[in-house]
Design a protein around this motif. Structure first.
Motif, PDB file in Angstrom:
ATOM      1  N   ASP A  26      -8.868   7.033  -2.101  1.00  0.00           N
ATOM      2  CA  ASP A  26      -8.390   5.954  -1.237  1.00  0.00           C
ATOM      3  C   ASP A  26      -8.795   4.582  -1.772  1.00  0.00           C
ATOM      4  O   ASP A  26      -7.982   3.651  -1.813  1.00  0.00           O
ATOM      5  CB  ASP A  26      -8.939   6.122   0.186  1.00  0.00           C
ATOM      6  CG  ASP A  26      -8.300   7.285   0.929  1.00  0.00           C
ATOM      7  OD1 ASP A  26      -7.354   7.896   0.398  1.00  0.00           O
ATOM      8  OD2 ASP A  26      -8.760   7.590   2.049  1.00  0.00           O
ATOM      9  N   VAL A  27     -10.046   4.435  -2.182  1.00  0.00           N
ATOM     10  CA  VAL A  27     -10.518   3.138  -2.655  1.00  0.00           C
ATOM     11  C   VAL A  27      -9.779   2.734  -3.933  1.00  0.00           C
ATOM     12  O   VAL A  27      -9.407   1.562  -4.109  1.00  0.00           O
ATOM     13  CB  VAL A  27     -12.041   3.163  -2.886  1.00  0.00           C
ATOM     14  CG1 VAL A  27     -12.515   1.838  -3.511  1.00  0.00           C
ATOM     15  CG2 VAL A  27     -12.769   3.387  -1.569  1.00  0.00           C
ATOM     16  N   ARG A  28      -9.533   3.681  -4.816  1.00  0.00           N
ATOM     17  CA  ARG A  28      -8.766   3.360  -6.019  1.00  0.00           C
ATOM     18  C   ARG A  28      -7.346   2.922  -5.664  1.00  0.00           C
ATOM     19  O   ARG A  28      -6.781   2.028  -6.308  1.00  0.00           O
ATOM     20  CB  ARG A  28      -8.734   4.572  -6.949  1.00  0.00           C
ATOM     21  CG  ARG A  28     -10.072   4.875  -7.607  1.00  0.00           C
ATOM     22  CD  ARG A  28      -9.978   6.076  -8.531  1.00  0.00           C
ATOM     23  NE  ARG A  28     -11.244   6.349  -9.194  1.00  0.00           N
ATOM     24  CZ  ARG A  28     -11.432   7.327 -10.094  1.00  0.00           C
ATOM     25  NH1 ARG A  28     -10.413   8.120 -10.416  1.00  0.00           N
ATOM     26  NH2 ARG A  28     -12.619   7.508 -10.651  1.00  0.00           N
ATOM     27  N   LEU A  29      -6.775   3.527  -4.651  1.00  0.00           N
ATOM     28  CA  LEU A  29      -5.440   3.137  -4.191  1.00  0.00           C
ATOM     29  C   LEU A  29      -5.450   1.694  -3.675  1.00  0.00           C
ATOM     30  O   LEU A  29      -4.592   0.878  -4.032  1.00  0.00           O
ATOM     31  CB  LEU A  29      -4.976   4.103  -3.101  1.00  0.00           C
ATOM     32  CG  LEU A  29      -3.514   4.074  -2.643  1.00  0.00           C
ATOM     33  CD1 LEU A  29      -3.153   5.378  -1.927  1.00  0.00           C
ATOM     34  CD2 LEU A  29      -3.207   2.910  -1.707  1.00  0.00           C
ATOM     35  N   ILE A  80       0.844  -1.201   0.000  1.00  0.00           N
ATOM     36  CA  ILE A  80       0.000   0.000   0.000  1.00  0.00           C
ATOM     37  C   ILE A  80       0.876   1.248   0.000  1.00  0.00           C
ATOM     38  O   ILE A  80       0.586   2.228  -0.690  1.00  0.00           O
ATOM     39  CB  ILE A  80      -0.959  -0.021   1.199  1.00  0.00           C
ATOM     40  CG1 ILE A  80      -1.990  -1.146   1.030  1.00  0.00           C
ATOM     41  CG2 ILE A  80      -1.671   1.330   1.359  1.00  0.00           C
ATOM     42  CD1 ILE A  80      -2.923  -1.327   2.202  1.00  0.00           C
ATOM     43  N   GLU A  81       1.969   1.208   0.755  1.00  0.00           N
ATOM     44  CA  GLU A  81       2.873   2.352   0.799  1.00  0.00           C
ATOM     45  C   GLU A  81       3.513   2.592  -0.567  1.00  0.00           C
ATOM     46  O   GLU A  81       3.663   3.742  -1.010  1.00  0.00           O
ATOM     47  CB  GLU A  81       3.953   2.124   1.854  1.00  0.00           C
ATOM     48  CG  GLU A  81       4.833   3.332   2.093  1.00  0.00           C
ATOM     49  CD  GLU A  81       5.702   3.197   3.327  1.00  0.00           C
ATOM     50  OE1 GLU A  81       6.122   4.233   3.859  1.00  0.00           O
ATOM     51  OE2 GLU A  81       5.942   2.054   3.777  1.00  0.00           O
ATOM     52  N   GLU A 101       3.694   6.167  -5.443  1.00  0.00           N
ATOM     53  CA  GLU A 101       3.538   6.373  -6.887  1.00  0.00           C
ATOM     54  C   GLU A 101       2.489   7.436  -7.182  1.00  0.00           C
ATOM     55  O   GLU A 101       2.551   8.112  -8.217  1.00  0.00           O
ATOM     56  CB  GLU A 101       3.151   5.063  -7.563  1.00  0.00           C
ATOM     57  CG  GLU A 101       4.251   4.011  -7.551  1.00  0.00           C
ATOM     58  CD  GLU A 101       3.776   2.676  -8.111  1.00  0.00           C
ATOM     59  OE1 GLU A 101       2.601   2.621  -8.567  1.00  0.00           O
ATOM     60  OE2 GLU A 101       4.545   1.707  -8.095  1.00  0.00           O
ATOM     61  N   ARG A 102       1.558   7.595  -6.277  1.00  0.00           N
ATOM     62  CA  ARG A 102       0.476   8.566  -6.460  1.00  0.00           C
ATOM     63  C   ARG A 102       0.755   9.873  -5.728  1.00  0.00           C
ATOM     64  O   ARG A 102      -0.123  10.722  -5.608  1.00  0.00           O
ATOM     65  CB  ARG A 102      -0.842   7.952  -5.975  1.00  0.00           C
ATOM     66  CG  ARG A 102      -1.274   6.766  -6.810  1.00  0.00           C
ATOM     67  CD  ARG A 102      -2.371   5.943  -6.164  1.00  0.00           C
ATOM     68  NE  ARG A 102      -2.712   4.802  -7.012  1.00  0.00           N
ATOM     69  CZ  ARG A 102      -3.861   4.634  -7.645  1.00  0.00           C
ATOM     70  NH1 ARG A 102      -4.820   5.543  -7.523  1.00  0.00           N
ATOM     71  NH2 ARG A 102      -4.075   3.582  -8.401  1.00  0.00           N
TER      72      ARG A 102
END
Length: 552
Positions: A512-515, A428-429, A434-435
């Motif tokens: 957040d959900v897309r991540l 997740i990190e 990347e974003r």
């Protein structure tokens, strides 16, 4: 012309990279698509979605209909979408008082709800405590690895334990410093009392040590409580009751024994603390409880992976679908709609299930979407699944648990409960970086959030689990906005005010959900299973589960 052709090809390749299938389907997760299930589930029609009620049945029907609409398979053992969770419900009569005597003379009467809450700890219909001795045992912890024992060989059999909430935090080298461990949870303290044969337990509540006010304790524990049916640890317990005591009542109790509560709470921080009998005091209490058998329900949907070697391994998403139901009216409103807690998390998982189904051919591992019931009554839905899994825990690569979401706007950061504990956190990190976003650890480690949501049930079975929370650095919001959001969430937590309001801005939830969608896609397709860090409390269980799964 050759130069123009090369430029065109490069641009086409760039656009193709940016608009990959995973990005294209992630773009279908929008503020509108996220708001739709939240609006539905948090409407009065669902009556607060309490365990064992008509509201829960409506919730389950809605979830099953959505999963079928998306084209998912049922994930239950029978191939359906529902796993029944057998429960016994306990309602404790509230027309009772705690009687405190000193040398035989009545000195205090503590009233139910306003001063204390208590319930039979052994599923008895009637509990009677007559003039039992009281002893203060500090945190009530025995931790050999920390060379810590609050009991110091005292025999507490048949006595009432008065216990400090939380775990020691003064020394950063002990008990994780400010981080609340399982030792700091009420579950541990009740279990320890049962192990040592105490007659009862009263945990002294303070808002700083609990992380929430007395109203949360009183509302949560005074309503019907549930236990997994046929739980052998409950029946035949030597401990007659468990409970909580307000700080004010605790202060009065200690003063009657010639002690200062604040001083005694401070004394408990020392490894050399010894139990303190509340000299001359005794406690009497009569409790009556009624019982009923009810079933909660877990809803399970599956998307099968396509890689022959990996498709029997799973990424598991969890979100609890239940809330508090109907309680005493506040300004005419008695329905606890649970918009943030946890219609928002359910919506996030539903949206990801729909999106993953669209790219099923690209998924190597399978995906299990587990909407658990009975979370608000003790994580019982997730506990039941963990003890009766539809997928062997050794075949689950990771769990991402969504309980509450960021509904107040975009943030530069994101918080992970369990940050750095496992490789799920690392993935997740990586995606966040990347974003252009930063991942941060829990800003309130003292509140023990890692042990307060459904991922904990899976972690105890060795499954690398993570619990994302919203960030705190809001983008394009006025100064002080984050503080306002904290206050708003605290004010709305576990009461009738948890509804969609004018402050909601789902742009942050969408991001957040897309991540999470991207991170879990990579976890599903990486060759290796996810792991716990060296020295983590769940690592050995993980290794044992993987070995057991490979031998079956």
């Amino acid at each position: 012309m050759k130069k123009l052709l090369i430029i065109a090809l490069l641009l086409g390749a760039f656009v193709g990279c940016v608009n990959s299938p995973i990005d294209q389907v992630a773009d279908t997760i929008t503020e509108k698509s996220l708001m739709k299930p939240i609006t539905k589930l948090s409407s009065d029609e669902f009556q607060g979605r309490a365990t064992g009620t008509v509201g829960e049945l409506k919730t389950v029907d809605y979830l099953v209909s959505q999963l079928k609409e998306y084209g998912l398979q049922g994930g239950a053992e029978d191939g359906g979408f529902i796993q029944d969770v057998p429960l016994v419900g306990q309602k404790t009569g509230q027309d009772t008082q705690v009687q405190i005597r000193k040398n035989g003379n009545a000195v205090h009467q503590f009233d139910y709800y306003s001063d204390f809450v208590a319930w039979p700890s052994n599923l008895e219909e009637e509990v009677s405590i007559n003039d039992a001795e009281l002893v203060y045992v500090g945190y009530g912890i025995q931790a050999p690895e920390e060379n810590w024992d609050d009991f110091k060989d005292m025999d507490v059999e048949g006595k009432i334990l008065v216990v400090k909430n939380n775990d020691p935090s003064d020394d950063p080298d002990l008990f994780g410093g400010d981080t609340r461990l399982y030792y700091g949870r009420y579950d541990y303290k009740y279990e320890k009392a049962r192990e040592l044969g105490a007659a009862g337990v009263l945990i002294v509540h303070t808002t700083p040590s609990a992380g929430y006010g007395w109203d949360v304790v009183a509302n949560s524990w005074s309503r019907e409580r549930f236990y997994l049916r046929d739980n052998e640890t409950m029946e035949g317990s030597p401990t007659k009751f468990n409970g909580w005591l307000t700080k004010e009542a605790g202060t009065n109790l200690f003063e009657s024994a010639g002690l200062n509560l604040e001083d005694q709470l401070e004394e408990a921080e020392d490894r050399d603390f010894e139990p303190v009998p509340l000299e001359g005091l005794s406690l009497s209490l009569d409790l009556k409880a009624e019982y009923s058998q009810k079933d909660a329900r877990n809803v399970l949907g599956v998307i099968e992976g396509t890689n022959e070697r990996l498709k029997d391994e799973y990424v598991v998403f969890t979100a609890h679908h239940d809330h508090l139901g109907v309680t005493s009216p506040v300004e005419g409103d008695s329905i606890n709609n649970g918009a943030l807690d946890n219609a928002a998390g359910v919506s996030a998982v539903l949206n990801m299930a729909r999106a993953y189904k669209e790219i099923q051919p690209q998924l190597k591992r399978s995906m299990l979407f587990l909407f658990v019931g009975a979370e608000e009554v003790g994580l019982l839905g997730s506990q039941y699944w963990a003890e009766n899994p539809t997928v062997h825990p050794g075949k689950v690569t990771a769990n991402i648990n969504l309980d509450g979401m960021n509904v107040y706007g975009k943030t530069k950061d994101i918080v992970l409960i369990g940050y750095g504990r496992n490789s799920v956190s690392d993935m997740i990190e990586k995606v966040a970086e990347e974003r252009g976003r930063e991942v941060k650890p829990d800003p309130h480690p003292d509140r023990g959030y890692f042990y307060r949501s459904d991922h904990f049930s899976l972690a105890k079975k060795g499954i690398p689990a993570i619990f994302p929370n919203r960030g705190t650095e809001f983008i394009d919001k006025p100064e002080g906005y984050s503080v306002m959001v904290d206050s708003l969430q605290d004010a709305n937590y576990h009461n009738v005010n948890d509804e969609i309001n004018t402050h909601w801005d789902l742009s942050g939830m969408k991001a957040d959900v897309r991540l999470f969608f991207d991170a879990a896609y990579r976890i599903a397709n990486t060759d290796e299973m996810q792991t716990w860090r060296k020295g983590n409390e769940f690592k050995q269980t993980r290794l044992d589960m993987i070995e057991d799964a490979s031998s079956n």
